[in-house]
Motif scaffolding. Structure first.
Motif, PDB file in Angstrom:
ATOM      1  N   ARG A 272      -4.685  11.517  -4.734  1.00 56.01           N
ATOM      2  CA  ARG A 272      -4.674  10.883  -3.404  1.00 56.01           C
ATOM      3  C   ARG A 272      -5.037   9.396  -3.512  1.00 56.01           C
ATOM      4  O   ARG A 272      -4.491   8.557  -2.794  1.00 56.01           O
ATOM      5  CB  ARG A 272      -5.641  11.606  -2.467  1.00 56.01           C
ATOM      6  CG  ARG A 272      -5.203  13.022  -2.115  1.00 56.01           C
ATOM      7  CD  ARG A 272      -4.219  13.053  -0.955  1.00 56.01           C
ATOM      8  NE  ARG A 272      -3.590  14.359  -0.804  1.00 56.01           N
ATOM      9  CZ  ARG A 272      -4.117  15.395  -0.138  1.00 56.01           C
ATOM     10  NH1 ARG A 272      -5.290  15.270   0.457  1.00 56.01           N
ATOM     11  NH2 ARG A 272      -3.460  16.541  -0.063  1.00 56.01           N
ATOM     12  N   GLN A 273      -5.974   9.067  -4.414  1.00 55.02           N
ATOM     13  CA  GLN A 273      -6.322   7.641  -4.606  1.00 55.02           C
ATOM     14  C   GLN A 273      -5.125   6.888  -5.168  1.00 55.02           C
ATOM     15  O   GLN A 273      -4.831   5.758  -4.752  1.00 55.02           O
ATOM     16  CB  GLN A 273      -7.526   7.478  -5.543  1.00 55.02           C
ATOM     17  CG  GLN A 273      -8.786   8.224  -5.138  1.00 55.02           C
ATOM     18  CD  GLN A 273      -9.477   7.660  -3.903  1.00 55.02           C
ATOM     19  OE1 GLN A 273      -8.882   6.925  -3.116  1.00 55.02           O
ATOM     20  NE2 GLN A 273     -10.739   8.037  -3.711  1.00 55.02           N
ATOM     21  N   LEU A 274      -4.417   7.533  -6.102  1.00 59.99           N
ATOM     22  CA  LEU A 274      -3.221   6.901  -6.669  1.00 59.99           C
ATOM     23  C   LEU A 274      -2.171   6.707  -5.579  1.00 59.99           C
ATOM     24  O   LEU A 274      -1.531   5.649  -5.499  1.00 59.99           O
ATOM     25  CB  LEU A 274      -2.673   7.764  -7.816  1.00 59.99           C
ATOM     26  CG  LEU A 274      -1.437   7.225  -8.536  1.00 59.99           C
ATOM     27  CD1 LEU A 274      -1.753   5.925  -9.273  1.00 59.99           C
ATOM     28  CD2 LEU A 274      -0.896   8.263  -9.529  1.00 59.99           C
ATOM     29  N   ALA A 275      -1.994   7.718  -4.727  1.00 60.86           N
ATOM     30  CA  ALA A 275      -0.995   7.623  -3.654  1.00 60.86           C
ATOM     31  C   ALA A 275      -1.316   6.472  -2.703  1.00 60.86           C
ATOM     32  O   ALA A 275      -0.414   5.751  -2.261  1.00 60.86           O
ATOM     33  CB  ALA A 275      -0.912   8.941  -2.893  1.00 60.86           C
ATOM     34  N   ARG A 276      -2.603   6.280  -2.365  1.00 63.80           N
ATOM     35  CA  ARG A 276      -2.979   5.150  -1.491  1.00 63.80           C
ATOM     36  C   ARG A 276      -2.591   3.824  -2.128  1.00 63.80           C
ATOM     37  O   ARG A 276      -2.095   2.922  -1.464  1.00 63.80           O
ATOM     38  CB  ARG A 276      -4.494   5.154  -1.234  1.00 63.80           C
ATOM     39  CG  ARG A 276      -4.932   6.190  -0.255  1.00 63.80           C
ATOM     40  CD  ARG A 276      -6.425   6.136   0.095  1.00 63.80           C
ATOM     41  NE  ARG A 276      -6.662   7.327   0.880  1.00 63.80           N
ATOM     42  CZ  ARG A 276      -7.258   8.435   0.429  1.00 63.80           C
ATOM     43  NH1 ARG A 276      -7.809   8.449  -0.777  1.00 63.80           N
ATOM     44  NH2 ARG A 276      -7.344   9.509   1.182  1.00 63.80           N
ATOM     45  N   SER A 277      -2.820   3.729  -3.443  1.00 63.51           N
ATOM     46  CA  SER A 277      -2.496   2.495  -4.159  1.00 63.51           C
ATOM     47  C   SER A 277      -0.981   2.266  -4.175  1.00 63.51           C
ATOM     48  O   SER A 277      -0.502   1.157  -3.917  1.00 63.51           O
ATOM     49  CB  SER A 277      -3.062   2.595  -5.580  1.00 63.51           C
ATOM     50  OG  SER A 277      -2.542   1.588  -6.398  1.00 63.51           O
ATOM     51  N   VAL A 278      -0.208   3.331  -4.450  1.00 67.10           N
ATOM     52  CA  VAL A 278       1.256   3.220  -4.515  1.00 67.10           C
ATOM     53  C   VAL A 278       1.819   2.843  -3.146  1.00 67.10           C
ATOM     54  O   VAL A 278       2.708   1.997  -3.029  1.00 67.10           O
ATOM     55  CB  VAL A 278       1.877   4.551  -5.004  1.00 67.10           C
ATOM     56  CG1 VAL A 278       3.386   4.553  -4.849  1.00 67.10           C
ATOM     57  CG2 VAL A 278       1.488   4.808  -6.464  1.00 67.10           C
ATOM     58  N   LYS A 279       1.284   3.454  -2.106  1.00 62.59           N
ATOM     59  CA  LYS A 279       1.747   3.133  -0.745  1.00 62.59           C
ATOM     60  C   LYS A 279       1.488   1.661  -0.429  1.00 62.59           C
ATOM     61  O   LYS A 279       2.362   0.960   0.076  1.00 62.59           O
ATOM     62  CB  LYS A 279       1.036   4.037   0.274  1.00 62.59           C
ATOM     63  CG  LYS A 279       1.445   3.767   1.724  1.00 62.59           C
ATOM     64  CD  LYS A 279       0.694   4.703   2.673  1.00 62.59           C
ATOM     65  CE  LYS A 279       0.968   4.346   4.139  1.00 62.59           C
ATOM     66  NZ  LYS A 279       2.363   4.572   4.537  1.00 62.59           N
ATOM     67  N   GLU A 280       0.296   1.196  -0.763  1.00 59.48           N
ATOM     68  CA  GLU A 280      -0.063  -0.192  -0.423  1.00 59.48           C
ATOM     69  C   GLU A 280       0.847  -1.175  -1.166  1.00 59.48           C
ATOM     70  O   GLU A 280       1.443  -2.058  -0.560  1.00 59.48           O
ATOM     71  CB  GLU A 280      -1.542  -0.437  -0.758  1.00 59.48           C
ATOM     72  CG  GLU A 280      -2.113  -1.723  -0.158  1.00 59.48           C
ATOM     73  CD  GLU A 280      -1.688  -2.972  -0.901  1.00 59.48           C
ATOM     74  OE1 GLU A 280      -1.407  -3.978  -0.224  1.00 59.48           O
ATOM     75  OE2 GLU A 280      -1.618  -2.955  -2.154  1.00 59.48           O
ATOM     76  N   SER A 281       0.982  -1.016  -2.476  1.00 62.83           N
ATOM     77  CA  SER A 281       1.778  -2.008  -3.218  1.00 62.83           C
ATOM     78  C   SER A 281       3.267  -1.826  -2.948  1.00 62.83           C
ATOM     79  O   SER A 281       4.005  -2.801  -2.810  1.00 62.83           O
ATOM     80  CB  SER A 281       1.466  -1.961  -4.718  1.00 62.83           C
ATOM     81  OG  SER A 281       1.572  -0.651  -5.208  1.00 62.83           O
ATOM     82  N   GLY A 282       3.726  -0.584  -2.828  1.00 65.19           N
ATOM     83  CA  GLY A 282       5.152  -0.340  -2.559  1.00 65.19           C
ATOM     84  C   GLY A 282       5.576  -0.966  -1.240  1.00 65.19           C
ATOM     85  O   GLY A 282       6.611  -1.645  -1.170  1.00 65.19           O
ATOM     86  N   GLU A 283       4.787  -0.768  -0.208  1.00 66.27           N
ATOM     87  CA  GLU A 283       5.157  -1.309   1.113  1.00 66.27           C
ATOM     88  C   GLU A 283       4.965  -2.825   1.178  1.00 66.27           C
ATOM     89  O   GLU A 283       5.649  -3.510   1.930  1.00 66.27           O
ATOM     90  CB  GLU A 283       4.345  -0.606   2.211  1.00 66.27           C
ATOM     91  CG  GLU A 283       4.733   0.862   2.344  1.00 66.27           C
ATOM     92  CD  GLU A 283       3.969   1.620   3.419  1.00 66.27           C
ATOM     93  OE1 GLU A 283       2.994   1.052   3.975  1.00 66.27           O
ATOM     94  OE2 GLU A 283       4.347   2.779   3.697  1.00 66.27           O
TER      95      GLU A 283
END
Ligand SMILES: [Zn+2]
Length: 459
Positions: A272-283
Motif C-alpha cells: 500500500r505504501q508503494l501504491a501511494r508512491s506510484v500514484k503520486e509520481s504517476g499522476e
C-alpha cells in the motif's frame, strides 16, 4: 514548521494551526517539481513502437508455454529469442548498460504443464549508478506467453494481444527508453513465461531473488493494459487500475502482519505504501491520467505475476486496464452472432498502453532516483501523551536532503499533510498518534521522495 498540504480536510487544517508557535524548519527540496530526466522519458515513450512490438508478438501465432520452440517464426521459442534480440539491440543503441539474459528452468509436470517444459524469462537489468543504492532493485514485468479457451492447447492460434503482449510491449519500451538514462538504484525489466500455466516464470525468478536475499524494494506487473474500451463499447482512456494488497493471506500471521493489525495499520502494508508512491509520481508526470488504487490483491477469480513476489514478502502491485472485455481474453478466435471474438491486436488502444507505460516509467524513475524508504521507524508509546514522537535510523545515500513526516486521518487513503524535518532522526508532532496514521519518507537533494515507512511501537 513547514507544511506542504496536498488536500487537507478542514479538521486537519484546524489541528495544524496549533503548530504556529513552533520553530520554523527549513523548507527542504521541492518535492512537487518535475525532474527533467523523467519528463524526457515520459515524452519519449512511443505508442507506435509499442504497437509494433504487440503486432510482432501476435505474429508468432501462439506463445503458449508448451508451443514450438524450434521454429524461427512461430511459437514461444521464436517469441523469446525475438524479445531478447530486440532488448539487446536497443540496449546497445542506448550505450550498452542494459544487461539482457535468459532466466531458464525446467518446470515438472503439474496441473497446467503436461510434460517437463523449459520456462524462460527474458530479463534486462539496468544497474544502479550510486554505490549506496545499487543493491536496491525495482522490478517491472509483463508476461509474453499466451493462451486460448483451453489453457492446455499449445497449437491453436492464441494472439494474446491484450493478455499480455500489451504488458510485454510496455516493459520492452520502458527498458529501451530508460536504458539511455542513469538511476541510483537498479531497474529490472522482465518479460516472463508460463503466467497462464500457474505464474511459473515469475515464481521462479522471485524464489531465486528470495534465496539470494535480493533487496527488491518494489515490483509491478503489467497484465492486460491494452484496451480502454469496455464490453459495452464505452471508452475510458484516462485511468488505470493499480491493485494493491493490504494484509497477506496466510494461515499464521508473521510478526510484521501482527503489528499492523494491532496498531490499525491494515492500510499501511509495504504494497500500500508503494501504491501511494506510484500514484503520486504517476499522476504528477502523466497529467490528466488517474492511477486508481484498488485496495485488493487482484480481481475475483484472477491472479498475476505480482503474487509470487507478495508471497515472498516483497511489495508488489498489478496494473490492469479499467474495464476488461472478456470477449477479448482467453478466447479462441471465432465469430459469434456477427461478433469477432479473440484477443486480437485491433482491439488494443496503443495510445492508452503508452499512457500506462508512462505511469510505470515515472514511478520506476522516481523510486530509483529517490533514497530508500527509512528503516527502523518507530513511534514512542511508553507514556500516555497526545504528541507523536517518531524515531528512525539514518539513511546512507550521499545525496540525502533529509526526512519528511507524513500523516493522514484514519479514514483517508492518501497522505494529507507533511513536514520536512531535515537530517534529524526523530521528530515530535502535536498531532495525536491515536488519531492519525504517520509515515516517514526520505528525500534527496533533487526532491525525489521515497515511499513512506509505517512506524511500529517503541515501548
Ligand atoms: Zn495475463
Amino acid at each position: 514548521m513547514h507544511l506542504k498540504p496536498l488536500t487537507l480536510s478542514v479538521a486537519v487544517l484546524a489541528a495544524l494551526n496549533t503548530y504556529a508557535a513552533q520553530a520554523a524548519v527549513a523548507d527542504g527540496p521541492d518535492t512537487r517539481r518535475h525532474q527533467a530526466q523523467i519528463d524526457q522519458i515520459v515524452k519519449q515513450i512511443s505508442p507506435q513502437r509499442i504497437e509494433g512490438y504487440v503486432r510482432k508478438l501476435v505474429s508468432f501465432r501462439t506463445r503458449h508455454t508448451m508451443s514450438d520452440t524450434v521454429s524461427e517464426t512461430e511459437g514461444i521459442g521464436a517469441a523469446r529469442r525475438w524479445i531478447k534480440n530486440e532488448l539487446e539491440r536497443c540496449g546497445a543503441a542506448a550505450g550498452g548498460k542494459l544487461q539482457v539474459a535468459f532466466d531458464s528452468h525446467i518446470a515438472p509436470v503439474s496441473a497446467r504443464i503436461s510434460r517437463p517444459t523449459e520456462i524462460v524469462n527474458v530479463v534486462a537489468t539496468l544497474p544502479g549508478t550510486q554505490d549506496a543504492s545499487r543493491e536496491r532493485m525495482y522490478v517491472v514485468s509483463g508476461h509474453y506467453d499466451s493462451r486460448n479457451t483451453d489453457v492446455m492447447d499449445a497449437h491453436g492460434d492464441a494472439p494474446g494481444a491484450d493478455d499480455d503482449a500489451s504488458g510485454t510491449a510496455a516493459v520492452m519500451e520502458m527498458a529501451c527508453v530508460m536504458a539511455r538514462y542513469q538511476f541510483d538504484a537498479t531497474l529490472v525489466f522482465m518479460t516472463v513465461a508460463a503466467e497462464e500455466q500457474g505464474l511459473l516464470g515469475a515464481a521462479h525468478w522471485a524464489e531465486q531473488a528470495k534465496q539470494k536475499n535480493l533487496n527488491i524494494a518494489g515490483m509491478f506487473t503489467n497484465d492486460i493494459i491494452g484496451s480502454s474500451r469496455d464490453e459495452h463499447g464505452k471508452i475510458d482512456n484516462k485511468q488505470v487500475r493499480l491493485f494493491a494488497e493490504g494484509l497477506p493471506v496466510q494461515k499464521e500471521n508473521s510478526d510484521v502482519v501482527r503489528t499492523l493489525i494491532q496498531t490499525g495499520g491494515e492500510n499501511d502494508s509495504l504494497s500500500r505504501q508503494l501504491a501511494r508512491s506510484v500514484k503520486e509520481s504517476g499522476e504528477r508526470y502523466v497529467s490528466g491520467f488517474k492511477v486508481n488504487v484498488i485496495q485488493r490483491r487482484d480481481r475475483y477469480l484472477r491472479g498475476g505475476d505480482h503474487m509470487p513476489f507478495l508471497e515472498r514478502g516483497y511489495a508488489a502491485l498489478r496494473f490492469t486496464e479499467p474495464a476488461e472485455d472478456f470477449n477479448h481474453q482467453h478466447q479462441n478466435i471465432r465469430t459469434e452472432n456477427g461478433v469477432l471474438i479473440g484477443d486480437l491486436p485491433q482491439y488494443n488502444d496503443y495510445a492508452y498502453i503508452a499512457q500506462v507505460a508512462r505511469v510505470n516509467a515515472a514511478a520506476l524513475a522516481t523510486l530509483s532516483l529517490a533514497p530508500a524508504a527509512p528503516t527502523k521507524v518507530q513511534v514512542r508509546t511508553s507514556k500516555l501523551q497526545n504528541d507523536t514522537e517518531l524515531v528512525w535510523q539514518a539513511n546512507a545515500e550521499p545525496d540525502l536532503a533529509g526526512y519528511r513526516v507524513v500523516w493522514r486521518e484514519t479514514g483517508a487513503a492518501d497522505w494529507q499533510g507533511s513536514r520536512f524535518v531535515g537530517k534529524a532522526t526523530e521528530a515530535t508532532l502535536t498531532l495525536s498518534k491515536d488519531n492519525y496514521y504517520f509515515g516517514v519518507q526520505a528525500v534527496d537533494n533533487d526532491g525525489n521522495v521515497s515511499p513512506a515507512t509505517y512506524p511500529v511501537p517503541l515501548r
